[in-house]
Design a protein around this motif. Structure first.
Motif, PDB file in Angstrom:
ATOM      1  N   PRO C 122       0.903  -1.140   0.154  1.00  0.00           N
ATOM      2  CA  PRO C 122      -0.053  -0.108  -0.179  1.00  0.00           C
ATOM      3  C   PRO C 122       0.859   1.429   0.115  1.00  0.00           C
ATOM      4  O   PRO C 122       0.841   2.166   0.778  1.00  0.00           O
ATOM      5  CB  PRO C 122      -0.727  -0.136   1.224  1.00  0.00           C
ATOM      6  CG  PRO C 122       0.009  -1.046   2.264  1.00  0.00           C
ATOM      7  CD  PRO C 122       0.732  -1.945   1.293  1.00  0.00           C
ATOM      8  N   GLN C 123       1.605   1.393  -1.172  1.00  0.00           N
ATOM      9  CA  GLN C 123       2.294   2.737  -1.287  1.00  0.00           C
ATOM     10  C   GLN C 123       2.376   3.050  -2.665  1.00  0.00           C
ATOM     11  O   GLN C 123       1.836   2.217  -3.464  1.00  0.00           O
ATOM     12  CB  GLN C 123       3.799   2.467  -0.638  1.00  0.00           C
ATOM     13  CG  GLN C 123       3.808   2.671   0.734  1.00  0.00           C
ATOM     14  CD  GLN C 123       5.527   2.340   1.290  1.00  0.00           C
ATOM     15  OE1 GLN C 123       6.504   2.302   0.391  1.00  0.00           O
ATOM     16  NE2 GLN C 123       5.438   1.728   2.239  1.00  0.00           N
ATOM     17  N   ILE C 124       2.491   4.544  -3.010  1.00  0.00           N
ATOM     18  CA  ILE C 124       2.615   4.800  -4.226  1.00  0.00           C
ATOM     19  C   ILE C 124       3.945   4.947  -4.889  1.00  0.00           C
ATOM     20  O   ILE C 124       4.988   5.484  -4.193  1.00  0.00           O
ATOM     21  CB  ILE C 124       1.846   6.119  -4.628  1.00  0.00           C
ATOM     22  CG1 ILE C 124       2.405   7.038  -3.417  1.00  0.00           C
ATOM     23  CG2 ILE C 124       0.376   5.848  -4.610  1.00  0.00           C
ATOM     24  CD1 ILE C 124       1.578   8.390  -3.663  1.00  0.00           C
ATOM     25  N   ALA C 125       4.114   4.568  -6.078  1.00  0.00           N
ATOM     26  CA  ALA C 125       5.309   4.749  -6.900  1.00  0.00           C
ATOM     27  C   ALA C 125       5.425   5.907  -7.577  1.00  0.00           C
ATOM     28  O   ALA C 125       6.351   6.842  -7.684  1.00  0.00           O
ATOM     29  CB  ALA C 125       5.717   3.461  -7.798  1.00  0.00           C
ATOM     30  N   GLU C 126       4.144   6.150  -8.195  1.00  0.00           N
ATOM     31  CA  GLU C 126       4.148   7.583  -8.892  1.00  0.00           C
ATOM     32  C   GLU C 126       2.891   7.970  -8.783  1.00  0.00           C
ATOM     33  O   GLU C 126       1.689   7.109  -8.729  1.00  0.00           O
ATOM     34  CB  GLU C 126       4.250   7.229 -10.485  1.00  0.00           C
ATOM     35  CG  GLU C 126       5.719   7.076 -10.715  1.00  0.00           C
ATOM     36  CD  GLU C 126       6.634   8.296 -10.861  1.00  0.00           C
ATOM     37  OE1 GLU C 126       5.977   9.351 -10.779  1.00  0.00           O
ATOM     38  OE2 GLU C 126       7.888   8.162 -10.608  1.00  0.00           O
ATOM     39  N   PHE C 127       2.499   9.218  -9.034  1.00  0.00           N
ATOM     40  CA  PHE C 127       1.175  10.022  -8.654  1.00  0.00           C
ATOM     41  C   PHE C 127       1.141  11.159  -9.758  1.00  0.00           C
ATOM     42  O   PHE C 127       1.931  12.061  -9.621  1.00  0.00           O
ATOM     43  CB  PHE C 127       0.841  10.390  -7.371  1.00  0.00           C
ATOM     44  CG  PHE C 127      -0.521  10.482  -7.077  1.00  0.00           C
ATOM     45  CD1 PHE C 127      -1.154   9.515  -6.326  1.00  0.00           C
ATOM     46  CD2 PHE C 127      -1.116  11.616  -7.381  1.00  0.00           C
ATOM     47  CE1 PHE C 127      -2.636   9.801  -5.987  1.00  0.00           C
ATOM     48  CE2 PHE C 127      -2.656  11.809  -6.951  1.00  0.00           C
ATOM     49  CZ  PHE C 127      -3.254  10.867  -6.315  1.00  0.00           C
ATOM     50  N   TYR C 128       0.576  11.120 -10.604  1.00  0.00           N
ATOM     51  CA  TYR C 128       0.123  12.290 -11.587  1.00  0.00           C
ATOM     52  C   TYR C 128      -0.969  12.828 -11.291  1.00  0.00           C
ATOM     53  O   TYR C 128      -2.169  12.221 -11.335  1.00  0.00           O
ATOM     54  CB  TYR C 128       0.434  11.822 -13.050  1.00  0.00           C
ATOM     55  CG  TYR C 128       1.699  11.084 -13.277  1.00  0.00           C
ATOM     56  CD1 TYR C 128       2.998  11.944 -13.641  1.00  0.00           C
ATOM     57  CD2 TYR C 128       1.860   9.854 -13.294  1.00  0.00           C
ATOM     58  CE1 TYR C 128       4.208  11.462 -13.855  1.00  0.00           C
ATOM     59  CE2 TYR C 128       3.039   9.091 -13.597  1.00  0.00           C
ATOM     60  CZ  TYR C 128       4.106   9.964 -13.791  1.00  0.00           C
ATOM     61  OH  TYR C 128       5.595   9.329 -14.122  1.00  0.00           O
ATOM     62  N   ILE C 129      -1.286  14.347 -11.407  1.00  0.00           N
ATOM     63  CA  ILE C 129      -2.535  15.065 -11.662  1.00  0.00           C
ATOM     64  C   ILE C 129      -2.228  15.845 -12.889  1.00  0.00           C
ATOM     65  O   ILE C 129      -1.240  16.703 -13.022  1.00  0.00           O
ATOM     66  CB  ILE C 129      -2.858  15.682 -10.687  1.00  0.00           C
ATOM     67  CG1 ILE C 129      -3.248  14.743  -9.550  1.00  0.00           C
ATOM     68  CG2 ILE C 129      -3.893  16.553 -10.729  1.00  0.00           C
ATOM     69  CD1 ILE C 129      -3.756  15.394  -8.276  1.00  0.00           C
ATOM     70  N   ASP C 130      -2.779  15.794 -14.123  1.00  0.00           N
ATOM     71  CA  ASP C 130      -2.759  16.613 -15.030  1.00  0.00           C
ATOM     72  C   ASP C 130      -3.895  17.849 -14.785  1.00  0.00           C
ATOM     73  O   ASP C 130      -4.935  17.805 -14.832  1.00  0.00           O
ATOM     74  CB  ASP C 130      -3.417  15.874 -16.151  1.00  0.00           C
ATOM     75  CG  ASP C 130      -2.858  16.531 -17.710  1.00  0.00           C
ATOM     76  OD1 ASP C 130      -3.111  17.868 -17.538  1.00  0.00           O
ATOM     77  OD2 ASP C 130      -3.043  16.022 -18.875  1.00  0.00           O
ATOM     78  N   ALA C 131      -3.024  18.969 -14.384  1.00  0.00           N
ATOM     79  CA  ALA C 131      -3.863  20.198 -13.881  1.00  0.00           C
ATOM     80  C   ALA C 131      -4.517  20.888 -15.124  1.00  0.00           C
ATOM     81  O   ALA C 131      -5.391  21.409 -15.148  1.00  0.00           O
ATOM     82  CB  ALA C 131      -2.882  21.057 -13.380  1.00  0.00           C
TER      83      ALA C 131
END
Lengths: 581, 208, 207
Positions: C122-131
């Motif tokens: 339960p961890q993130i490697a990558e996280f993207y938000i396209d603003a």
């Protein structure tokens, strides 16, 4: 004002035993009508049963059953529940359903929209052209088997986002690296452009007249918009002028067609809530309510008591804010550049402050949830609301009246201009302040009360003049009535829970259809939602008041001066986000 | 503009000469004039346009930046504020308006839709960002950006203008930048005339 | 009398005009008596955005800024707690609810795998938000069960390029979150504490 509302539903199938059967699909109501008998039955419904207001005409694509359906929703302007009837046809081209435009002229633009988006032809319609897309557009985009260029999956949430969600631009997946899609073997070099304007210009009346000296005078065509300071956004009107007089006029739209309905059918029920904010972007608080109402009807859930009050408060505040801005912009259109607008925006900012404190955003509030609202009103916002309602706004609206109501320049610009009789207004499906300014006391808050409007004391404002002056006065007076409702709501709002149960992001919506409609500041705003039991709506249709109120534009403008066209258009109070969706 | 800004021409002044003489460069004067009178094109597309109007009304008052004169004619404006969703049906007019604006001209993409398509990006009638057609100077994210966020974007644009030099600006030289952008056509879909070859190739490939 | 209405209108604008001077003068006298300035002070801004504002209504951005409300939302950010040895303990567990509930689907999440067993943790490697897609609706923070993604108050984001935020740009400390939304943060911390205590009590009972 007490109207006698008949709640008796009409049994069409006993009147037309051969042509009508009851719609017995689970969760559906209304009548299935044979295509060949449509005109006969529609005439009967209009003439004998007095359903004079055609609220909405909608296409639905039942791809699995290989059927196309057109749904007609009609109401009486005296109030009461509506009558739904549907025509089903096999889903193979050419699809044709006779036009009801001669019975209800308000079907004009709506039938054009169905032709554009679903490819159903309406023989008998005098001007069946593309409306939201352009002539030459490939395909009919709302059909379920038509896929947009950036198509990813049938429904959201998309699987590519999680748990292996490397960010990829939609452009990289599409072969054209852009939001584009062309038919196979398409060659732009050999392509001869079909002039998208040709059909438009031939639909306009053209005359050459000879005057006494034998000189020939030709009328001129003037394009107003889509970039024009008076068209309230990217609206376009093509006007034929004889000197300064309007001879013929056609509205052209679709310049802000953002595909709400196509996106809405990919979305889940909850996803659609913030999208509704962006329809009529002045009144997100009203839009949310109409959509929540439709889905709540489908889900069969009750709204908590406190939330009902908050909904009334927010939607009446947004009505005041909308009418204030309308007055400002209308005066701007008449030539009183910016002074009234500046005054109006000052009050609007104060109302938006409350919206921001309550919902988190100034314009795109996204505040309503199924069964209630997202969070309670903070104490500080409530205090400020009270100050506005009791102290500030009544005085400021009176200031507007002092500023404008007796001003001779304004009066000479608005009196007798843009006449629309009550009969025409009903026939062209006008709703909201436009209809009430023609003397028809039709307000959904009274005609078919939703929420808790039956508990409040207020008057339905009407004016008999049917002109711009009446439209101005109806709006000013409506602000006073809204304040009246607000005073009652603020003083009687109970404590209590906001949402009936813990909010979930995946709501279960039983199969069926529902039409939720409210009296938005611009008119009747309706959402027609069909569920097939899955997490996404099968059909999501917006009955936008701005769009349908534009039907009567030509009628009001013909014979007036071109300068008055600007004012007449402004008085309809259109918002392009809603008009083009 | 404070007095100090004029006396900093961008290179070192000996300590003993500071505050005794005013050294200013033509660039600074030129840019000061331009940055203080950026006239936007009066042109709203969607929701963001309302926040743009709000920014020009009393509370935020664009006039303090010399930008309150919104010109309805592209011939008289310096800045195109693309405020809202750009649709395929609308983009030919936007490109035409841009072509009609005289140099120097700037483009601000206001809000998510104008920057990259925004929430409506997946829609069939939506252009995924105005930068597909026009060179964008400043992107203002937000849906919609609040008037203050827009003002911040305009300040960023002023900073950009400040950095430009008379020697390098494109409108005093002949070059590829002053070429008109071909107005896209509405066919079966939007046809960008700069890409006809590519479209032809891919459409032919799709048959195979 | 023709023209009476126009005179009436003018009286309104005239009154508005004088009101700016009256208001400024009253603040001037108050300042002489030891009060604060009308401009560039919190008190002045509060007065100008209150229900009984009159006179000049302008907030002199960028020198003065409108107060941002607790619930205001702009773009989302990810919350991390700082551990005692200075590590970033990201709250996100890559459950994917925010990505599913996002209406325009602007969130991309890459889950992390355990380097030894290869199983997902339960961890993130990558996280993207396209603003440039995000519609600031706030659903992600509303439905996040771990208080890991929250809506920011920062609106001064204009840039010279398109905005796609990756994990580095999105991560912000829990103290920052508590500073912008004190009431929400306190409420959530309390709820988490109660939950953990209940968990610990259950564990103790079981043992």
């Amino acid at each position: 004002m007490a109207t006698t509302v008949s709640t008796k539903s009409v049994d069409l199938s006993t009147i037309f035993p051969d042509a009508v059967i009851a719609d017995e699909r689970k969760g559906y109501t209304g009548w299935l009508v044979e295509k060949d008998n449509l005109i006969e039955i529609a005439t009967y419904v209009r003439e004998e049963l007095d359903y004079d207001l055609l609220s909405s005409v909608t296409g639905v694509d039942y791809l699995p059953e290989e059927k196309m359906e057109v749904v007609y929703q009609v109401y009486k302007t005296t109030g009461g529940p509506g009558l739904f009837f549907k025509v089903q046809i096999p889903r193979e081209d050419p699809m044709e359903i006779p036009s009801v435009i001669n019975i209800w002229p308000g079907a004009d633009l709506q039938e054009r929209e169905i032709w554009d988006l679903y490819g159903i032809k309406f023989p008998g319609h005098p001007d069946l052209r593309r409306i939201l897309t352009w002539e030459g557009f490939e395909g009919h985009p709302m059909r379920k088997d038509w896929q947009e260029p950036f198509y990813e999956e049938e429904t959201k949430p998309f699987k590519s986002r999680w748990p292996k969600g490397e960010h990829i631009h939609a452009e990289e997946i599409n072969p054209y690296h852009d939001n584009l899609k062309f038919p196979p073997k398409f060659n732009p070099e050999n392509w001869t452009p079909t002039d998208p304007e040709e059909a438009l210009y031939t639909s306009l009346k053209k005359f050459t007249t000879k005057n006494e000296d034998g000189l020939e005078a030709e009328q001129i065509i003037v394009n107003m918009g889509p970039q024009h300071p008076s068209t309230h956004g990217v609206f376009r009107a093509v006007v034929v002028l004889d000197g300064e007089k309007v001879v013929s006029l056609k509205p052209v739209m679709g310049y802000l067609h953002r595909n709400h309905e196509k996106i809405g059918e990919r979305n889940t029920y909850l996803h659609n809530m913030p999208y509704t904010d962006r329809l009529d972007y002045f009144n997100s608080m009203a839009n949310n309510w109409a959509y929540a109402l439709a889905v709540e009807k489908l889900m069969g859930i009750e709204v908590t008591e406190r939330s009902e009050y908050i909904r009334v408060i927010m939607s009446e505040l947004t009505r005041i804010q909308n009418h204030l801005v309308w007055v400002g912009i209308f005066l701007n259109d008449l030539g009183a550049v910016v002074t009234p607008l500046l005054y109006a925006f000052e009050e609007r900012e104060l109302i938006l402050d409350i919206f921001e404190e309550v919902s988190g955003a100034r314009m795109m509030c996204n505040y309503y949830r199924f069964g209630g609202v997202v969070r309670d009103m903070p104490v500080r916002a409530f205090e400020k609301l009270k100050q506005l309602v009791y102290d500030r706004l009544p005085g400021k609206i009176e200031e507007f009246e002092r500023l404008l109501s007796e001003n001779e320049i304004l009066l000479s610009r608005v009196k007798g201009i843009g006449y629309l009789s009550a009969k025409d207004a009903i026939a062209t499906s006008m709703t909201g302040p436009m209809l009430r300014a023609s003397g028809v006391p039709y307000d959904i808050r009274r005609a078919e009360p939703y929420g808790i409007y039956d508990r409040f004391d207020f008057d339905v404002v009407t004016r008999p003049e049917c002109d711009l002056y009446a439209r101005y006065h109806v709006r000013i007076e409506e602000m006073h009535q809204s304040l009246r409702i607000l005073e009652q709501a603020v003083s009687t709002i109970p404590e209590g829970p906001i949402l009936p149960k813990k909010p979930v992001y995946q709501v279960r919506v039983p199969a069926g259809e529902a039409y939720g409609r409210i009296e938005s500041p611009k008119g009747e705003l309706g959402f027609y939602v069909i569920s097939n039991g899955k997490p996404n709506p099968w059909r999501y249709h917006v009955r936008a008041p701005s769009f349908i109120n534009i039907t009567a534009l030509e009628k009001m403008c013909v014979g007036e001066k071109i300068a008055d066209f600007v004012a007449i258009l402004g008085a309809i109070d259109i918002v392009l986000g809603e008009l083009d969706r | 503009m404070s007095e100090n800004d004029f006396t900093l021409p961008g290179y070192d002044i000996p300590e003993e000469m500071k505050n005794t003489i005013n050294i200013t460069s033509l660039d600074r004067l030129y840019n000061w004039g331009r940055r203080s009178s950026v006239w936007p094109l009066m042109f709203g597309l969607a929701c963001c346009a309302i926040e743009m109007i709000a920014a020009s009304t009393a509370r935020y008052d664009l006039a303090r930046f010399g930008m309150e004169i919104m010109r309805p004619s592209p011939r008289q404006s310096d800045l195109m504020l693309v405020a809202g969703t750009v649709t395929k049906k609308m983009v030919p007019m936007i490109v035409r308006l841009y072509n009609q604006m005289p140099e120097p001209k700037y483009v601000i993409a206001m809000g998510a839709c104008a920057s990259g398509g925004g929430p409506f990006k997946e829609g069939y009638n939506v252009v995924a960002g105005i930068d597909k057609f026009l060179p964008v100077d400043v992107y203002v994210p937000g849906c919609p950006p609040t008037p203050q966020a827009l003002l911040y974007g305009l300040i960023k644009l002023q900073e950009k203008i400040d950095k430009q030099s008379l020697k390098h600006v494109r409108w005093y030289r002949k070059g590829p930048d002053s070429v008109e952008i071909p107005v896209p056509l509405l066919g079966p879909d939007l046809i960008d005339l700069r890409r006809t070859e590519e479209i032809k190739k891919i459409a032919a490939r799709k048959v195979e | 009398m023709y023209g009476k209405g126009i005179l009436k209108s003018l009286s309104v604008t005239w009154k508005r005009f004088w009101m700016t001077y009256i208001e400024d003068l009253s603040w001037f006298f108050r300042r002489m008596a030891g009060g604060v300035n009308r401009y560039y002070t919190d008190e002045g801004i509060a007065r100008r955005s209150s229900a009984d504002t009159r006179g000049i209504f302008t907030i002199q951005y960028p020198e003065e800024k409108l107060p941002v409300h607790e619930e205001s939302r702009y773009l989302p950010f990810l919350v991390y707690d700082e551990t005692e040895d200075g590590e970033k303990d990201v709250r996100c567990t890559s459950c994917g609810i925010c990505a599913k509930v996002c209406p325009p689907q602007c969130i991309w999440i890459v889950g992390k795998n355990d380097p030894d067993s290869g199983k997902s943790i339960p961890q993130i490697a990558e996280f993207y938000i396209d603003a440039d897609i995000c519609m600031n609706c706030g659903f992600c923070s509303e439905y996040c069960p771990f208080d890991a993604i929250k809506m920011d108050h920062e609106y001064e984001l204009a840039a010279y390029k398109r905005n796609i935020y990756n994990m580095d740009m999105l991560l912000k400390p829990a103290e920052y979150y508590a500073s912008i939304r004190p009431e929400n943060a306190a409420r959530e911390d309390e709820a988490r504490r109660v939950k953990e205590e209940a968990k610990a009590a259950k564990k103790a009972n079981a043992a």
